[in-house]
Design a protein around this motif. Structure first.
Motif, PDB file in Angstrom:
ATOM      1  N   THR A 105      27.002  -4.672  21.151  1.00  0.00           N
ATOM      2  CA  THR A 105      28.281  -4.982  20.500  1.00  0.00           C
ATOM      3  C   THR A 105      29.164  -5.650  21.553  1.00  0.00           C
ATOM      4  O   THR A 105      29.859  -6.632  21.290  1.00  0.00           O
ATOM      5  CB  THR A 105      28.952  -3.677  20.000  1.00  0.00           C
ATOM      6  OG1 THR A 105      28.059  -3.037  19.101  1.00  0.00           O
ATOM      7  CG2 THR A 105      30.284  -3.962  19.331  1.00  0.00           C
ATOM      8  N   HIS A 106      29.112  -5.099  22.756  1.00  0.00           N
ATOM      9  CA  HIS A 106      29.784  -5.696  23.906  1.00  0.00           C
ATOM     10  C   HIS A 106      28.790  -6.584  24.650  1.00  0.00           C
ATOM     11  O   HIS A 106      27.717  -6.131  25.052  1.00  0.00           O
ATOM     12  CB  HIS A 106      30.330  -4.598  24.832  1.00  0.00           C
ATOM     13  CG  HIS A 106      31.579  -3.977  24.290  1.00  0.00           C
ATOM     14  ND1 HIS A 106      31.930  -2.671  24.523  1.00  0.00           N
ATOM     15  CD2 HIS A 106      32.565  -4.517  23.520  1.00  0.00           C
ATOM     16  CE1 HIS A 106      33.094  -2.425  23.920  1.00  0.00           C
ATOM     17  NE2 HIS A 106      33.494  -3.526  23.305  1.00  0.00           N
ATOM     18  N   ALA A 107      29.192  -7.842  24.832  1.00  0.00           N
ATOM     19  CA  ALA A 107      28.262  -8.862  25.322  1.00  0.00           C
ATOM     20  C   ALA A 107      27.595  -8.491  26.648  1.00  0.00           C
ATOM     21  O   ALA A 107      26.377  -8.556  26.782  1.00  0.00           O
ATOM     22  CB  ALA A 107      29.018 -10.182  25.470  1.00  0.00           C
ATOM     23  N   GLN A 108      28.407  -8.079  27.617  1.00  0.00           N
ATOM     24  CA  GLN A 108      27.843  -7.867  28.955  1.00  0.00           C
ATOM     25  C   GLN A 108      27.033  -6.576  29.039  1.00  0.00           C
ATOM     26  O   GLN A 108      26.449  -6.279  30.066  1.00  0.00           O
ATOM     27  CB  GLN A 108      28.951  -7.927  30.026  1.00  0.00           C
ATOM     28  CG  GLN A 108      29.642  -6.636  30.379  1.00  0.00           C
ATOM     29  CD  GLN A 108      30.656  -6.187  29.345  1.00  0.00           C
ATOM     30  OE1 GLN A 108      30.454  -6.288  28.145  1.00  0.00           O
ATOM     31  NE2 GLN A 108      31.776  -5.655  29.814  1.00  0.00           N
ATOM     32  N   GLU A 109      26.970  -5.850  27.919  1.00  0.00           N
ATOM     33  CA  GLU A 109      26.167  -4.623  27.874  1.00  0.00           C
ATOM     34  C   GLU A 109      24.824  -4.903  27.200  1.00  0.00           C
ATOM     35  O   GLU A 109      24.261  -4.051  26.517  1.00  0.00           O
ATOM     36  CB  GLU A 109      26.965  -3.519  27.168  1.00  0.00           C
ATOM     37  CG  GLU A 109      28.271  -3.242  27.905  1.00  0.00           C
ATOM     38  CD  GLU A 109      29.159  -2.192  27.247  1.00  0.00           C
ATOM     39  OE1 GLU A 109      28.725  -1.529  26.306  1.00  0.00           O
ATOM     40  OE2 GLU A 109      30.310  -2.051  27.707  1.00  0.00           O
ATOM     41  N   TRP A 110      24.298  -6.126  27.410  1.00  0.00           N
ATOM     42  CA  TRP A 110      23.063  -6.550  26.731  1.00  0.00           C
ATOM     43  C   TRP A 110      21.843  -5.751  27.173  1.00  0.00           C
ATOM     44  O   TRP A 110      20.792  -5.831  26.537  1.00  0.00           O
ATOM     45  CB  TRP A 110      22.836  -8.055  26.907  1.00  0.00           C
ATOM     46  CG  TRP A 110      22.987  -8.581  28.300  1.00  0.00           C
ATOM     47  CD1 TRP A 110      24.113  -9.125  28.848  1.00  0.00           C
ATOM     48  CD2 TRP A 110      21.994  -8.599  29.332  1.00  0.00           C
ATOM     49  NE1 TRP A 110      23.878  -9.483  30.149  1.00  0.00           N
ATOM     50  CE2 TRP A 110      22.575  -9.164  30.472  1.00  0.00           C
ATOM     51  CE3 TRP A 110      20.659  -8.195  29.407  1.00  0.00           C
ATOM     52  CZ2 TRP A 110      21.890  -9.345  31.673  1.00  0.00           C
ATOM     53  CZ3 TRP A 110      19.966  -8.364  30.597  1.00  0.00           C
ATOM     54  CH2 TRP A 110      20.573  -8.940  31.708  1.00  0.00           C
ATOM     55  N   PHE A 156      25.216   1.717  20.812  1.00  0.00           N
ATOM     56  CA  PHE A 156      24.849   1.839  22.221  1.00  0.00           C
ATOM     57  C   PHE A 156      25.688   0.925  23.106  1.00  0.00           C
ATOM     58  O   PHE A 156      25.809  -0.273  22.848  1.00  0.00           O
ATOM     59  CB  PHE A 156      23.354   1.539  22.403  1.00  0.00           C
ATOM     60  CG  PHE A 156      22.495   2.640  21.841  1.00  0.00           C
ATOM     61  CD1 PHE A 156      22.063   3.683  22.640  1.00  0.00           C
ATOM     62  CD2 PHE A 156      22.161   2.657  20.495  1.00  0.00           C
ATOM     63  CE1 PHE A 156      21.300   4.726  22.128  1.00  0.00           C
ATOM     64  CE2 PHE A 156      21.399   3.693  19.958  1.00  0.00           C
ATOM     65  CZ  PHE A 156      20.971   4.727  20.783  1.00  0.00           C
ATOM     66  N   HIS A 157      26.265   1.544  24.132  1.00  0.00           N
ATOM     67  CA  HIS A 157      27.050   0.820  25.136  1.00  0.00           C
ATOM     68  C   HIS A 157      26.507   1.217  26.509  1.00  0.00           C
ATOM     69  O   HIS A 157      25.607   2.059  26.598  1.00  0.00           O
ATOM     70  CB  HIS A 157      28.531   1.179  24.984  1.00  0.00           C
ATOM     71  CG  HIS A 157      29.119   0.631  23.714  1.00  0.00           C
ATOM     72  ND1 HIS A 157      30.006  -0.412  23.682  1.00  0.00           N
ATOM     73  CD2 HIS A 157      28.910   0.980  22.423  1.00  0.00           C
ATOM     74  CE1 HIS A 157      30.323  -0.681  22.427  1.00  0.00           C
ATOM     75  NE2 HIS A 157      29.673   0.156  21.636  1.00  0.00           N
ATOM     76  N   SER A 158      27.079   0.640  27.573  1.00  0.00           N
ATOM     77  CA  SER A 158      26.400   0.888  28.851  1.00  0.00           C
ATOM     78  C   SER A 158      27.320   1.332  29.988  1.00  0.00           C
ATOM     79  O   SER A 158      27.114   0.965  31.129  1.00  0.00           O
ATOM     80  CB  SER A 158      25.618  -0.355  29.271  1.00  0.00           C
ATOM     81  OG  SER A 158      26.470  -1.368  29.710  1.00  0.00           O
TER      82      SER A 158
END
Ligand SMILES: [Zn+2]
Length: 299
Positions: A60-65, A207-209
């Motif tokens: 959902t958040h780009a840099q958390e690919w 899921f996020h990181s």
């Protein structure tokens, strides 16, 4: 080079999805739930019963690919077990998924991931806008191609979230935490909202990181069982169970899902350190999370 050892791009992602589909066409279905701002497909993979499912969403958040990679690994892991006819565990997983299925959307924000990995030149006609909005380097880009943070764009406490943004000086498109002009303004968010409205999803995981923690609450609609599930999963991964604060407290997917359906939804933060997390951490992150992921499909 191994797919899981290199930066994820939309092209390599599509190739991987095609590979999985051709290898396991007897197990999975691959379909699109809609398109991004820049017309990229937002893909979903389903396994088992599609009339009652658990949903997992990554990137959902780009840099958390790195979350997309974790979810793709999980899909391959499930398929490997199910395909192995001599494996009792595979038969067990197959039975469970035929009872309650699984839908995984590994990459909700394909344009953002492209910007984070390949820079503004990947953003087509929006390239110059992205260059203007970019504060640091592209690798920390979190939003979509409109400069809207998708996890601030859902209709759950949106007005409160908006006030918080303004208090923090965020009033226009930018790399992170701007929630858009109205809720559900972004095609990626609308695709997910429509998908949830048209399918029976008993439980959702986003899921996020960042943080090695699990969030399960949103207001008084939070089901009682959510805390119990969050504790079980957190114990398995050695994560914390936490309460959201500040700018991340409203307008996220988990918040919207809980408020709308009064069913359990969770945000799982799968790592620690500066985003994007280095790929060298992927195996450790996955193996720490793996048991919890397999537990989720038996809930
Ligand atoms: Zn995030």
């Amino acid at each position: 080079m191994n797919f899981y050892q290199q930066d994820l791009t939309y092209k390599s992602y599509i190739q991987k999805l095609d590979d999985i589909k051709s290898k396991y066409s007897n197990i999975i279905n691959l379909f699109s739930i809609g398109k991004s701002v820049l017309d990229r497909e937002i893909y979903a993979i389903s396994i088992g019963n599609v009339s009652n499912t658990t949903l997992m969403v990554g990137a959902t958040h780009a840099q958390e690919w790195i979350t997309s990679l974790v979810l793709l690994k999980f899909i391959e892991d499930i398929c490997y077990y199910i395909n192995n006819k001599d494996c009792a565990y595979g038969t067990d997983i197959s039975k469970r998924l035929n009872n309650k299925g699984l839908i995984i959307i590994p990459m909700l924000n394909p344009d953002g991931v492209e910007i984070a990995v390949n820079g503004p030149s990947s953003a087509g006609y929006l390239k110059d806008d992205i260059i203007k909005l970019m504060k640091k380097d592209n690798r920390s880009w979190q939003a979509n191609a409109h400069g809207v943070d998708l996890n601030h764009n859902f209709n759950a406490g949106y007005d409160i979230s908006k006030k918080n943004e303004i208090l923090n000086g965020i009033t226009s498109p930018c790399p992170r935490q701007y929630g858009g002009e109205t809720y559900h303004s972004e095609p990626e968010v609308m695709s997910l909202v429509n998908f949830c409205q048209n399918n029976f999803i008993s439980m959702a995981f986003s899921f996020h990181s960042q943080g090695e923690e699990i969030f399960y609450e949103y207001g008084d609609k939070t089901p009682l069982v959510s805390k119990y599930i969050a504790n079980i999963l957190a114990n398995m991964c050695f994560y914390e169970v936490s309460k959201q604060k500040g700018l991340a407290s409203h307008a996220g997917f988990k918040d919207w899902f809980i408020e709308t359906y009064e069913r359990p939804a969770f945000t799982i933060e799968i790592g620690k350190g500066e985003n994007p997390l280095p790929l060298i951490q992927l195996d450790d992150i996955y193996y720490r999370l793996r048991k919890a992921l397999f537990t989720i499909i038996s809930l």
